[in-house]
Design an enzyme around this catalytic site. Structure first.
Site, mmCIF file in Angstrom:
data_model
loop_
_atom_site.group_PDB
_atom_site.id
_atom_site.type_symbol
_atom_site.label_atom_id
_atom_site.label_comp_id
_atom_site.label_asym_id
_atom_site.label_seq_id
_atom_site.Cartn_x
_atom_site.Cartn_y
_atom_site.Cartn_z
ATOM 1 N N ARG A 238 -17.838 53.432 -1.295
ATOM 2 C CA ARG A 238 -18.674 52.349 -1.419
ATOM 3 C C ARG A 238 -18.130 51.525 -0.907
ATOM 4 N NH1 ARG A 238 -22.480 54.860 -0.114
ATOM 5 N NH2 ARG A 238 -24.473 55.000 -1.502
ATOM 6 N N GLU A 267 -21.256 43.696 2.284
ATOM 7 C CA GLU A 267 -21.767 45.078 4.154
ATOM 8 C C GLU A 267 -23.106 43.994 3.323
ATOM 9 O OE1 GLU A 267 -22.567 48.805 3.405
ATOM 10 O OE2 GLU A 267 -20.287 49.550 3.012
ATOM 11 N N HIS A 285 -21.087 51.551 7.729
ATOM 12 C CA HIS A 285 -21.561 52.384 6.927
ATOM 13 C C HIS A 285 -22.529 53.456 7.654
ATOM 14 C CE1 HIS A 285 -22.761 52.143 2.252
ATOM 15 N NE2 HIS A 285 -23.336 53.627 3.287
#
Length: 320
Positions: A238, A267, A285
């Site tokens: 993450r 993000e 991602h």
């Protein structure tokens, strides 16, 4: 006849998932074909009993306050740091996630990033496409060895274990750092060690830990300085586990020598300093981005919602 609960799906999902949900819920229109956010998300969620969300959706106190009828949130992701779990529990809102179904696809992506960064694939492809290749030399674009190297895995859960299994084919020594010993460590030939020892010893380091308050900036300037010159750092976990600004600075000094990143602190925005560096491979991602994995994730989220609607035990509730 019992009234069907109302469900909002906040993002585009596979048609077969919608058809699985349709008999059990009143859907908001035809679900949605685009991501919802901000005031529109609050407005459309306000009268919903259930939400199907994605990793990019923030389920925070503001959203919960706007949804007095809400009883369940099903996220189509294995991570759930985008959901305020404590606030959901305080309101009696169940939360489910999707472990297991994306393990192998994400482990594959970790290896793709590791090898691309180690062997400078993105850098050399850009150089070739720009028309620079006109000769061959022995010292041209020398990368780092993968076969026979030492792999460090930070987080030996399902995905970390899958990464370690793949390391056997490269005849690698495997180190891992985990809060507790991994039950399968002996089978994987993996040796547990302290974080600093792993960072100093490994030729390649892969991050596979969940995002928590304890893991925020787990890898910062101090930790990066411990890594070997020329080593490779891969983050498929993450954003925020790595201090992206510190990483950009460290990559300029060659410690580590390269990085492969699939996740970022803010993000979908990427730290500008990372974009300018030739020795970092960047992907948006896509760790679980195979059809089988993504369909499995979405269907498992739907299975949790259907189980709730039918008053059955939830298949994969977020652990207490």
């Amino acid at each position: 006849m019992k009234e069907r609960p109302k469900l909002l799906v906040t993002c585009r999902v596979f048609p077969e998932v919608i058809e699985h949900l349709r008999p059990h819920f009143v859907l908001d229109g035809n679900a949605t074909d685009r991501a919802l956010a901000g005031d529109e998300l609050l407005r459309r969620a306000a009268d919903r009993d259930a939400l199907f969300v994605a990793a990019g959706d923030r389920v925070d106190r503001a959203l919960l306050d706007a949804c007095p009828r809400l009883k369940i949130v099903a996220t189509g992701s294995v991570g759930y740091n985008h959901i305020d779990i404590d606030a959901c529990r305080a309101r009696g809102v169940a939360v489910t996630y999707t472990p297991g179904v994306l393990t192998e696809a994400t482990a594959d992506l970790a290896w793709a990033l590791l090898m691309a960064a180690a062997r400078r694939l993105a850098e050399t492809e850009r150089w070739l496409r720009e028309g620079h290749w006109n000769t061959w030399t022995f010292d041209q674009f020398l990368g780092a060895d993968v076969h026979g190297a030492t792999l460090g895995i930070i987080g030996m859960g399902r995905i970390g274990s899958a990464i370690a299994r793949r390391a056997r084919g490269f005849d690698m020594r495997v180190l891992y750092h985990n809060r507790t010993p991994a039950a399968n460590a002996a089978d994987l030939g993996a040796q547990r060690c302290a974080l600093d020892e792993l960072l100093a010893s490994a030729d390649h380091v892969v991050l596979v830990v969940p995002a928590t308050a304890q893991t925020h900036h787990l890898i910062g300037a101090r930790e990066l300085a411990l890594m070997k010159p020329g080593s490779v750092l891969v983050n498929i976990a993450r954003g925020g586990i790595v201090d992206d600004a510190a990483l950009a600075q460290a990559l300029r000094s060659g410690r580590p020598g390269a990085a492969g990143l699939d996740v970022y602190e803010n993000e979908p925005h990427v730290h500008p300093a990372l974009l300018d560096l030739p020795n970092v491979v960047l992907t948006p991602h896509i760790g679980s981005a195979t059809r089988s994995a993504r369909l499995g994730m979405a269907m498992l989220a739907a299975d949790n919602l259907v189980a709730w609607a039918e008053e059955r035990p939830l298949p994969t509730p977020v652990p207490l």
